[in-house]
Scaffold this motif. Sequence first.
Motif, PDB file in Angstrom:
ATOM      1  N   THR A 147      18.893 114.737  18.323  1.00  0.00           N
ATOM      2  CA  THR A 147      20.583 114.614  18.811  1.00  0.00           C
ATOM      3  C   THR A 147      21.286 113.469  18.260  1.00  0.00           C
ATOM      4  O   THR A 147      19.984 112.425  17.809  1.00  0.00           O
ATOM      5  CB  THR A 147      20.226 115.261  19.596  1.00  0.00           C
ATOM      6  N   ASN A 148      22.234 113.621  18.127  1.00  0.00           N
ATOM      7  CA  ASN A 148      23.180 112.467  17.796  1.00  0.00           C
ATOM      8  C   ASN A 148      24.278 111.887  18.848  1.00  0.00           C
ATOM      9  O   ASN A 148      23.778 111.586  20.062  1.00  0.00           O
ATOM     10  CB  ASN A 148      23.834 112.637  16.481  1.00  0.00           C
ATOM     11  N   GLY A 149      25.455 112.927  19.546  1.00  0.00           N
ATOM     12  CA  GLY A 149      26.092 112.612  19.868  1.00  0.00           C
ATOM     13  C   GLY A 149      26.963 113.757  20.717  1.00  0.00           C
ATOM     14  O   GLY A 149      27.186 114.814  19.433  1.00  0.00           O
ATOM     15  N   MET A 150      27.959 113.323  21.161  1.00  0.00           N
ATOM     16  CA  MET A 150      29.207 114.620  21.347  1.00  0.00           C
ATOM     17  C   MET A 150      29.705 113.447  20.529  1.00  0.00           C
ATOM     18  O   MET A 150      30.332 112.918  19.852  1.00  0.00           O
ATOM     19  CB  MET A 150      29.354 113.981  22.527  1.00  0.00           C
ATOM     20  N   LYS A 151      30.472 114.838  20.186  1.00  0.00           N
ATOM     21  CA  LYS A 151      31.768 114.738  19.154  1.00  0.00           C
ATOM     22  C   LYS A 151      33.334 114.285  19.619  1.00  0.00           C
ATOM     23  O   LYS A 151      33.923 114.877  20.345  1.00  0.00           O
ATOM     24  CB  LYS A 151      31.834 115.516  17.876  1.00  0.00           C
ATOM     25  N   GLN A 152      33.829 113.623  19.143  1.00  0.00           N
ATOM     26  CA  GLN A 152      35.333 113.110  18.772  1.00  0.00           C
ATOM     27  C   GLN A 152      36.041 113.684  18.252  1.00  0.00           C
ATOM     28  O   GLN A 152      35.862 113.819  17.022  1.00  0.00           O
ATOM     29  CB  GLN A 152      35.127 111.944  18.993  1.00  0.00           C
ATOM     30  N   PHE A 170      41.247 119.554   8.617  1.00  0.00           N
ATOM     31  CA  PHE A 170      40.339 119.290   9.279  1.00  0.00           C
ATOM     32  C   PHE A 170      38.999 119.249   8.204  1.00  0.00           C
ATOM     33  O   PHE A 170      39.088 120.762   8.163  1.00  0.00           O
ATOM     34  CB  PHE A 170      39.974 119.768  10.141  1.00  0.00           C
ATOM     35  N   ARG A 171      38.539 118.468   8.062  1.00  0.00           N
ATOM     36  CA  ARG A 171      37.278 118.318   7.768  1.00  0.00           C
ATOM     37  C   ARG A 171      36.314 118.757   8.037  1.00  0.00           C
ATOM     38  O   ARG A 171      36.044 118.091   9.699  1.00  0.00           O
ATOM     39  CB  ARG A 171      36.598 117.253   6.643  1.00  0.00           C
ATOM     40  N   ILE A 172      35.351 120.115   7.755  1.00  0.00           N
ATOM     41  CA  ILE A 172      34.525 120.624   8.912  1.00  0.00           C
ATOM     42  C   ILE A 172      33.247 120.313   8.007  1.00  0.00           C
ATOM     43  O   ILE A 172      33.122 120.913   6.449  1.00  0.00           O
ATOM     44  CB  ILE A 172      34.951 121.964   9.618  1.00  0.00           C
ATOM     45  N   THR A 209      39.076 115.144  11.024  1.00  0.00           N
ATOM     46  CA  THR A 209      37.588 115.236  11.285  1.00  0.00           C
ATOM     47  C   THR A 209      37.490 115.119  12.850  1.00  0.00           C
ATOM     48  O   THR A 209      37.723 115.305  13.778  1.00  0.00           O
ATOM     49  CB  THR A 209      37.230 115.026  10.730  1.00  0.00           C
ATOM     50  N   GLU A 210      35.613 115.185  12.538  1.00  0.00           N
ATOM     51  CA  GLU A 210      34.863 115.613  14.228  1.00  0.00           C
ATOM     52  C   GLU A 210      33.953 114.923  13.704  1.00  0.00           C
ATOM     53  O   GLU A 210      33.382 114.992  12.575  1.00  0.00           O
ATOM     54  CB  GLU A 210      35.124 116.607  14.992  1.00  0.00           C
ATOM     55  N   ASN A 211      33.132 113.548  15.194  1.00  0.00           N
ATOM     56  CA  ASN A 211      32.143 113.152  14.638  1.00  0.00           C
ATOM     57  C   ASN A 211      31.287 112.711  15.977  1.00  0.00           C
ATOM     58  O   ASN A 211      32.475 112.337  17.424  1.00  0.00           O
ATOM     59  CB  ASN A 211      32.338 112.136  13.976  1.00  0.00           C
ATOM     60  N   PRO A 212      30.765 111.974  15.721  1.00  0.00           N
ATOM     61  CA  PRO A 212      29.866 111.439  17.166  1.00  0.00           C
ATOM     62  C   PRO A 212      30.477 109.812  16.846  1.00  0.00           C
ATOM     63  O   PRO A 212      30.670 109.441  15.374  1.00  0.00           O
ATOM     64  CB  PRO A 212      28.205 111.958  17.188  1.00  0.00           C
ATOM     65  N   TRP A 213      29.990 109.116  17.505  1.00  0.00           N
ATOM     66  CA  TRP A 213      30.685 107.424  17.073  1.00  0.00           C
ATOM     67  C   TRP A 213      29.548 107.237  16.019  1.00  0.00           C
ATOM     68  O   TRP A 213      30.271 106.139  14.830  1.00  0.00           O
ATOM     69  CB  TRP A 213      30.966 106.807  18.665  1.00  0.00           C
ATOM     70  N   VAL A 228      41.368 107.967  17.053  1.00  0.00           N
ATOM     71  CA  VAL A 228      39.934 108.741  17.328  1.00  0.00           C
ATOM     72  C   VAL A 228      40.125 109.807  19.003  1.00  0.00           C
ATOM     73  O   VAL A 228      40.982 108.364  20.143  1.00  0.00           O
ATOM     74  CB  VAL A 228      38.774 108.153  17.455  1.00  0.00           C
ATOM     75  N   THR A 229      40.580 110.871  19.897  1.00  0.00           N
ATOM     76  CA  THR A 229      40.868 111.570  21.028  1.00  0.00           C
ATOM     77  C   THR A 229      39.375 111.011  21.366  1.00  0.00           C
ATOM     78  O   THR A 229      38.528 112.194  20.884  1.00  0.00           O
ATOM     79  CB  THR A 229      41.332 112.546  20.763  1.00  0.00           C
TER      80      THR A 229
END
Length: 332
Positions: A147-152, A170-172, A209-213, A228-229
């Motif tokens: 696992t990595n983490g939750m996305k922001q 958005f880049r996905i 875009t969306e990513n974990p930290w 970043v939200t």
Amino acid sequence: MFKYLSLALAALLLTASPSMATAADAAPIVIKFSHVSAESTPKGQGALLFKKLVEERLAGKVTVEVYANSTLFGDGEELAALSDGRVQMLAPSLSKFDKYTKRLQVFDLPFLFDDQAAVDRFLKREKSRELLRSMNSSNIYGLGFWTNGMKQLSANKPLRTPADAKGLTFRIQSSSVLEAQFAALGATTVKLPFAETYKAMESGSVQGTENPWSNFVSQKFEKVQPFVTITNHGVLSYMVVTNSKFWTSIPFQIRSELESILDEVSQSVNQTAEANNQRDYEQLVAGGKAKIITLTPAEQAAWREAMLPVWKQFEGDIGADVMHAAKAVNRK
Ligand code: LMR
């Protein structure tokens, strides 16, 4: 008589010794492990730990070469390379298996898992073990989940309400669920390999875009996309995969040892991923370059409400059994 026996013995030794020498000096099995993330991330750390343990415990029998940061293969090509034997292990994000199975799409559904602890519980369930076998027919053998983490969410402008995302591109990752998630916000998407994301943000061809930290920080995305939200709207996890034919060609004892090492590494990755992301979040705050937006519970609920219709579109393909098992891990 004695002479004949000695000759026969000498002949036996001559024929036997080359093959005995071959068995003893057999070249080690080489496992090339390619991935697209930085070494500091949970996946990067996991790959290095796997290499270390394999080379301690299977010295002379197996060597592991780790290629991080898309240096050997990028997203677009790694699964094809696994299939034809140019690489032996990968850990693609679960969003990147769309082509091979629809069952893994469950991990992309927005707001399905309440938090990282829920994801961790799901990954330990029998249903997840079954998902490791969901791509057998494509010769893709799942060895474990990392696992990595939750996305922001991030963007080149502040995103506080779902309406702020409308009209942005958005880049996905290559996932139809993620495409639908942004479509639900009135945004468009472009599927890009991870290694091309920074440039696309820099050029302005994508605005969010969306990513974990850990991914955000290790790629220095704040330089090109400072807002970043904190939405925690989705998860980023991986399946460590190998080629079934390659894997079953490994002698049983070595293969069993490799599998037990992988289990140990998976536990370590999954236990430390959250702390790893927390460390990177704190580093981002301390760096002062990112503008981090914390939502009120009502604002958070608005994002959830906007994205939730996506579930309906995909739950049929994912399957009621997987949906049920995933929902059952939430405790809130
Ligand atoms: C992404 O493409 O955003 C991620 O899958 C990268 C990663 O961590 O593998």
